[in-house]
Design a protein around this motif. Structure first.
Motif, short mmCIF file in Angstrom:
data_model
loop_
_atom_site.label_atom_id
_atom_site.label_comp_id
_atom_site.label_asym_id
_atom_site.label_seq_id
_atom_site.Cartn_x
_atom_site.Cartn_y
_atom_site.Cartn_z
N TYR A 154 0.82 -1.20 0.00
CA TYR A 154 0.00 0.00 0.00
C TYR A 154 0.86 1.25 0.00
CZ TYR A 154 -3.97 -2.98 0.67
OH TYR A 154 -4.93 -3.93 0.49
N MET A 155 2.17 1.01 -0.18
CA MET A 155 3.02 2.18 -0.10
C MET A 155 3.76 2.45 -1.37
SD MET A 155 4.76 3.11 3.40
CE MET A 155 5.93 1.91 3.17
N ASN A 156 3.02 2.68 -2.43
CA ASN A 156 3.71 3.00 -3.67
C ASN A 156 4.01 4.49 -3.76
OD1 ASN A 156 0.92 3.15 -3.74
ND2 ASN A 156 0.81 1.35 -5.07
N LYS A 157 3.61 5.20 -2.75
CA LYS A 157 3.89 6.64 -2.75
C LYS A 157 5.15 6.93 -1.93
CE LYS A 157 -0.38 8.50 -4.13
NZ LYS A 157 -1.69 8.20 -3.57
N LYS A 158 5.96 7.83 -2.47
CA LYS A 158 7.15 8.27 -1.72
C LYS A 158 7.10 9.78 -1.57
CE LYS A 158 9.30 4.29 -1.59
NZ LYS A 158 9.57 3.63 -0.34
N VAL A 159 7.63 10.24 -0.48
CA VAL A 159 7.68 11.69 -0.27
C VAL A 159 9.14 12.13 -0.34
CG1 VAL A 159 7.22 13.56 1.36
CG2 VAL A 159 5.61 11.66 1.16
N ILE A 160 9.40 13.12 -1.16
CA ILE A 160 10.79 13.59 -1.29
C ILE A 160 10.88 15.05 -0.83
CG2 ILE A 160 12.76 13.92 -2.86
CD1 ILE A 160 11.43 11.84 -4.71
N ASP A 161 11.76 15.28 0.13
CA ASP A 161 12.03 16.66 0.58
C ASP A 161 13.36 17.10 -0.01
OD1 ASP A 161 10.13 17.60 2.82
OD2 ASP A 161 10.50 15.47 3.28
N ILE A 162 13.36 18.21 -0.73
CA ILE A 162 14.63 18.70 -1.29
C ILE A 162 14.83 20.16 -0.90
CG2 ILE A 162 16.09 18.78 -3.35
CD1 ILE A 162 13.88 17.29 -4.81
N LYS A 163 16.06 20.44 -0.56
CA LYS A 163 16.40 21.83 -0.28
C LYS A 163 17.45 22.26 -1.30
CE LYS A 163 17.12 24.52 3.87
NZ LYS A 163 17.69 24.41 5.21
N TYR A 164 17.07 23.26 -2.10
CA TYR A 164 18.02 23.74 -3.12
C TYR A 164 18.78 24.95 -2.57
CZ TYR A 164 15.46 20.88 -6.49
OH TYR A 164 14.89 19.84 -7.15
N ASN A 165 19.85 25.27 -3.27
CA ASN A 165 20.60 26.48 -2.90
C ASN A 165 20.11 27.69 -3.66
OD1 ASN A 165 22.19 25.48 -0.91
ND2 ASN A 165 23.88 24.91 -2.28
N GLU A 166 19.23 27.47 -4.60
CA GLU A 166 18.73 28.58 -5.42
C GLU A 166 17.25 28.33 -5.71
OE1 GLU A 166 20.81 27.80 -9.27
OE2 GLU A 166 21.36 26.05 -8.10
N ALA A 167 16.57 29.29 -6.25
CA ALA A 167 15.16 29.13 -6.57
C ALA A 167 15.03 28.25 -7.81
CB ALA A 167 14.53 30.49 -6.84
N VAL A 168 14.10 27.31 -7.77
CA VAL A 168 13.89 26.44 -8.93
C VAL A 168 12.42 26.40 -9.30
CG1 VAL A 168 15.88 24.94 -8.55
CG2 VAL A 168 13.68 24.44 -7.42
N ASN A 169 12.17 25.98 -10.51
CA ASN A 169 10.80 25.86 -10.96
C ASN A 169 10.57 24.41 -11.38
OD1 ASN A 169 8.28 26.42 -11.79
ND2 ASN A 169 8.88 27.36 -13.75
N ILE A 170 9.80 23.71 -10.57
CA ILE A 170 9.60 22.28 -10.85
C ILE A 170 8.41 22.10 -11.79
CG2 ILE A 170 9.09 20.03 -9.85
CD1 ILE A 170 10.46 21.00 -7.31
N ASN A 171 8.67 21.42 -12.86
CA ASN A 171 7.59 21.15 -13.78
C ASN A 171 7.83 19.79 -14.43
OD1 ASN A 171 5.37 21.35 -15.31
ND2 ASN A 171 6.14 22.94 -16.70
N ILE A 172 7.69 18.74 -13.64
CA ILE A 172 7.92 17.39 -14.13
C ILE A 172 6.57 16.64 -14.06
CG2 ILE A 172 9.30 15.29 -13.83
CD1 ILE A 172 11.14 17.01 -12.02
N PRO A 173 6.19 15.96 -15.13
CA PRO A 173 4.93 15.21 -15.06
C PRO A 173 5.00 14.12 -13.99
CG PRO A 173 6.15 14.71 -17.10
CD PRO A 173 6.84 15.87 -16.45
N ASP A 174 3.86 13.78 -13.41
CA ASP A 174 3.72 12.75 -12.36
C ASP A 174 4.31 13.16 -11.01
OD1 ASP A 174 2.47 11.03 -14.12
OD2 ASP A 174 4.39 10.18 -14.80
N VAL A 175 4.75 14.39 -10.90
CA VAL A 175 5.26 14.82 -9.60
C VAL A 175 4.28 15.85 -9.01
CG1 VAL A 175 7.07 16.11 -8.41
CG2 VAL A 175 7.66 14.39 -10.13
N THR A 176 3.80 15.54 -7.81
CA THR A 176 2.86 16.45 -7.17
C THR A 176 3.61 17.27 -6.14
OG1 THR A 176 1.56 14.43 -7.10
CG2 THR A 176 0.47 16.43 -6.35
N ILE A 177 3.46 18.58 -6.23
CA ILE A 177 4.14 19.42 -5.24
C ILE A 177 3.23 19.54 -4.01
CG2 ILE A 177 5.08 21.70 -4.75
CD1 ILE A 177 5.60 21.89 -7.83
#
Lengths: 335, 265
Positions: free
Chosen positions: A248-271
Motif C-alpha cells: 500500500y506504499m507505492n507513494k514516496k515523499v521527497i524533501d529537497i532543499k536547493y541552494n537557489e530558486a527552482v521551478n519544478i515542472n515534471i509530469p507525475d510529480v505532485t508538489i
C-alpha cells in the motif's frame, strides 16, 4: 503453534430504537422496536504463540467486542473461540489465570488505594503465594519504573503513570497472553514511546503473546509484525506490517532543499509544499520511475539536502479504509 | 461444590479484612460516620418511647418487642452492607461496564462483586442494633446467640433481595429505582409490629418481600422458642439465597458490557 484460534465469530447486539420526542418515548413503552446490530460479523483468525498482533480499526469497528469475547466477558452469538485450549465463555475462571487484560479506558485498580495495595489484593485474588507476589512486584516495579509511585493513591497519578501501573497489575500472575485494548489512548508522545518500549520488552523477556488493539498507527508500526484491520465487524485485511507497507506504499515523499530558486515542472510529480528554496513533492512509484525523477530533480539546481521517505502508516491505513469504502462509527455501543 | 464454597468464604474474609483496613486509613471519617449513624437511628427510640407511654401495645407488640425488631433489622442491614457493600451498586456496575473487571478475575463474579466494597456507615447500624438489643433484653447468652444467628439469616435476606432487584437490570435496563423501592419496603416492613399487617400486606411480607423472615419471625422465636419456625426460616433463607444467585447468573448471560470511562471505586 497457535495460541488463539477464532472461527466464524459473530456477535449481535439488540438495540432498542426510539423515535425522537415524547411521542416516541411513549410508543417505545407499548411497542418497542429493536434493531439488530452486527458488532462482529463472521471473523476468523489465528494468533501464534509469542506474536505481537495489532488489531486495528476505526471507532466502532468491533475491536473491543472481539477482545471482550476472547477474554470471556461477552458470550459470542455464534462461532468458535479457542484461547490456550480453553473456551472463554465456558472456562472463564481457568482462562483468567492465564491471561492479563488492560483496557486503556477502564481502570482495574482501586481508585483510592496506592498501587502496592492493589497488587497485594490482586495477588490474593489470583491465589498467588506472598513470596511470589513480592518477587513479581519487585520485578515489575523495576521493569515499569514505578517504584516511586507504589505508595501514592491511584487517583493522584497522571494518566501515563496510571497506565504503567495498570499494565504492571495485569502482569502480576505472569499471564501467557496479554490483551491490551488501546493502551496508549490519551497519552503524550514521550509516555506513548515508553509504553511501546515496555510492551516490546515484555514480549522479549517474558515471551508473552500480545494482542493489541489501537488506532494509533505508531503502535502498530513499531510493535507488531502482523496487523488485522477490522471494520464494521469484518476483517478487511490480515497482513504482515511489512507487506502492508509494501503493497500500500507505492507513494514516496521527497524533501529537497536547493541552494537557489527552482521551478519544478515534471509530469507525475505532485508538489505538496514549496517554501523558499525547499520543496516537498510526492511521487507514485507505480506510475513513474523513482530513479528518473530524482535525477531530474537534482538537475534542476544545486541540492543542499534531500530526504526520501515513506508516508506514515497512518496515511496507509486511512487509505485502506477509504479504498474499502469504510468509515467510522456504525456500531455505537462499541469502540 | 464444597471447595468452591470454601474459596468464596475465603474471598469474603479477605475483602472484609482489606476493607476494614482501608476504612481505618481515614479514622476520623470512620468514627464520625459510625457515630452519626448510631445517633440517627437512636432518635427513633424516643418516637416509640413516647408512643408507648400513651398506648399499652400495638398489634400485640410492646415497647421491648418493637425495639427488638429494630435491633435485628438494623444489625442485619448493617451486616449485609458491611460485608456485601457493593450490593446496592450492582445496577450501576452493570450499566457502566465496570462488571468487566470482575469478569476478568478468577473468582465467582457475584461474590467477588458484592463483597469488594464496604459501606462505612453500616458499621453504625450494626453497633446500634447490638447495643439496643442488649439494652432492652439484657445480657442473656442464649437469647444473644439467637440474635446473632437471626442477624446472619436476615442479612442474607437483605442481600438476596437486593441482588435479585438489581439483577433485573440485565433484563430491563435500569433497575435502580425498583431496587431502591424494594429495599425501602424490606426495611419498613421489618420494623413495625406484625399485627398491623392484614390480608394482602401479610401475604406480601411472607412471600415476595420477605420482611417477616427478617425480624418478625425471629423476635417471635426469641420470645417463644419454636423449632418449627426456626426450620421454616432456614428453608426460606436457603431458597432465597439460591434463587438470588441463580437469577444473577441468568442475567449475566445477557450482559452486553459498556464502554464508559470508569474508575473502580
Amino acid at each position: 503453534m497457535n495460541i488463539i484460534n477464532v472461527k466464524n465469530l459473530k456477535k449481535n447486539f439488540k438495540v432498542k430504537t426510539k423515535k425522537a420526542g415524547l411521542k416516541g418515548s411513549i410508543q417505545s413503552i407499548f411497542n418497542p422496536t429493536y434493531r439488530e446490530v452486527k458488532a462482529v460479523n463472521d471473523i476468523s483468525f489465528e494468533v501464534e504463540k509469542g506474536e505481537i498482533l495489532a488489531f486495528i480499526g476505526p471507532n466502532g469497528a468491533g475491536k473491543s467486542t472481539t477482545i471482550k469475547m476472547l477474554t470471556g466477558i461477552l458470550h459470542p452469538t455464534s462461532g468458535d473461540i479457542d484461547v490456550i485450549g480453553l473456551i472463554p465463555a465456558k472456562n472463564r475462571k481457568e482462562l483468567s489465570y492465564k491471561i492479563g487484560t488492560v483496557f486503556g479506558q477502564k481502570s482495574q485498580l482501586w481508585f483510592h488505594l496506592p498501587p502496592l495495595d492493589s497488587f497485594h489484593l490482586l495477588g490474593k485474588i489470583y491465589e498467588l503465594s506472598d513470596s511470589y507476589v513480592e518477587k513479581r512486584i519487585a520485578y515489575l516495579t523495576e521493569l515499569f519504573e514505578i517504584k516511586e509511585l507504589l505508595e501514592i493513591p491511584i487517583r493522584k497519578l497522571s494518566l501515563g503513570q496510571r497506565i504503567r501501573c495498570e499494565i504492571a497489575a495485569s502482569l502480576l500472575h505472569n499471564p501467557e497472553i496479554i490483551f491490551l485494548d488501546e493502551p496508549t489512548i490519551g497519552l503524550d508522545v514521550v509516555v506513548k514511546q515508553k509504553i511501546r518500549d515496555l510492551i516490546k520488552k515484555l514480549n522479549k523477556e517474558e515471551k508473552s503473546t500480545i494482542f493489541l488493539t489501537s488506532h494509533d498507527a505508531g503502535d502498530i508500526e513499531q510493535l507488531c509484525k502482523r496487523a488485522i484491520i477490522i471494520n464494521h465487524g469484518e476483517i478487511v485485511l490480515n497482513e504482515t506490517v511489512k507487506n502492508l507497507k509494501y503493497n500500500y506504499m507505492n507513494k514516496k515523499v521527497i524533501d529537497i532543499k536547493y541552494n537557489e530558486a527552482v521551478n519544478i515542472n515534471i509530469p507525475d510529480v505532485t508538489i505538496l509544499k514549496s517554501k523558499g528554496y525547499a520543496v516537498k513533492v510526492e511521487i507514485d512509484s507505480s506510475v513513474c520511475d523513482i530513479d528518473e525523477i530524482i535525477t531530474e530533480l537534482i538537475k534542476l539546481g544545486k541540492v543542499a539536502d534531500i530526504t526520501i521517505s515513506d508516508p506514515p502508516l497512518e496515511e496507509i491505513i486511512s487509505n485502506i479504509y477509504q479504498q474499502k469504502s469504510i468509515g467510522g462509527d456504525r456500531v455505537e455501543e462499541d469502540s | 461444590m464444597l471447595t468452591e464454597a470454601k474459596k468464596n468464604i475465603k474471598l469474603i474474609g479477605m475483602y472484609f479484612k482489606f476493607n476494614l483496613y482501608s476504612s481505618m486509613e481515614y479514622r476520623a471519617s470512620f468514627i464520625i460516620q459510625v457515630l452519626g449513624m448510631i445517633i440517627n437511628n437512636g432518635s427513633f427510640i424516643f418516637f416509640w418511647w413516647i408512643l408507648f407511654e400513651n398506648v399499652e401495645s400495638i398489634g400485640g407488640y410492646g415497647f421491648k418487642d418493637v425495639m427488638m425488631l429494630w435491633a435485628i433489622s438494623s444489625t442485619a442491614f448493617g451486616l449485609s452492607h458491611v460485608i456485601f457493600g457493593n450490593v446496592r451498586r450492582i445496577t450501576e456496575i452493570i450499566m457502566t461496564g465496570e462488571l468487566d473487571s470482575y469478569l476478568l478475575q478468577p473468582k465467582d463474579v457475584l461474590v467477588n462483586l458484592i463483597s469488594s466494597r464496604t459501606i462505612i456507615s453500616a458499621w453504625g447500624d450494626m453497633f446500634y442494633g447490638i447495643i439496643l438489643f442488649i439494652g432492652v433484653n439484657g445480657l442473656n447468652i442464649s437469647d444473644f446467640m439467637l440474635f446473632l444467628l437471626f442477624n446472619c439469616t436476615a442479612a442474607l435476606f437483605f442481600t438476596s433481595i437486593l441482588v435479585i432487584a438489581n439483577s433485573l437490570t440485565f433484563f430491563i435496563g435500569n433497575a435502580e429505582g425498583i431496587a431502591g423501592l424494594i429495599s425501602e419496603f424490606m426495611i419498613t416492613f421489618s420494623i413495625y409490629p406484625e399485627g398491623i399487617y392484614k390480608g394482602i400486606a401479610k401475604l406480601v411480607i411472607y412471600s415476595v418481600v420477605p420482611a417477616a423472615f427478617v425480624s418478625l419471625i425471629p423476635v417471635r422465636i426469641i420470645n417463644n422458642f419454636s423449632i418449627k419456625w426456626l426450620l421454616i426460616l432456614f428453608v426460606f433463607v436457603i431458597l432465597w439465597s439460591v434463587f438470588a444467585y441463580w437469577f444473577f447468573y441468568r442475567g449475566l448471560k445477557k450482559y452486553e458490557s459498556g464502554n464508559l470511562i470508569v474508575n473502580k471505586l
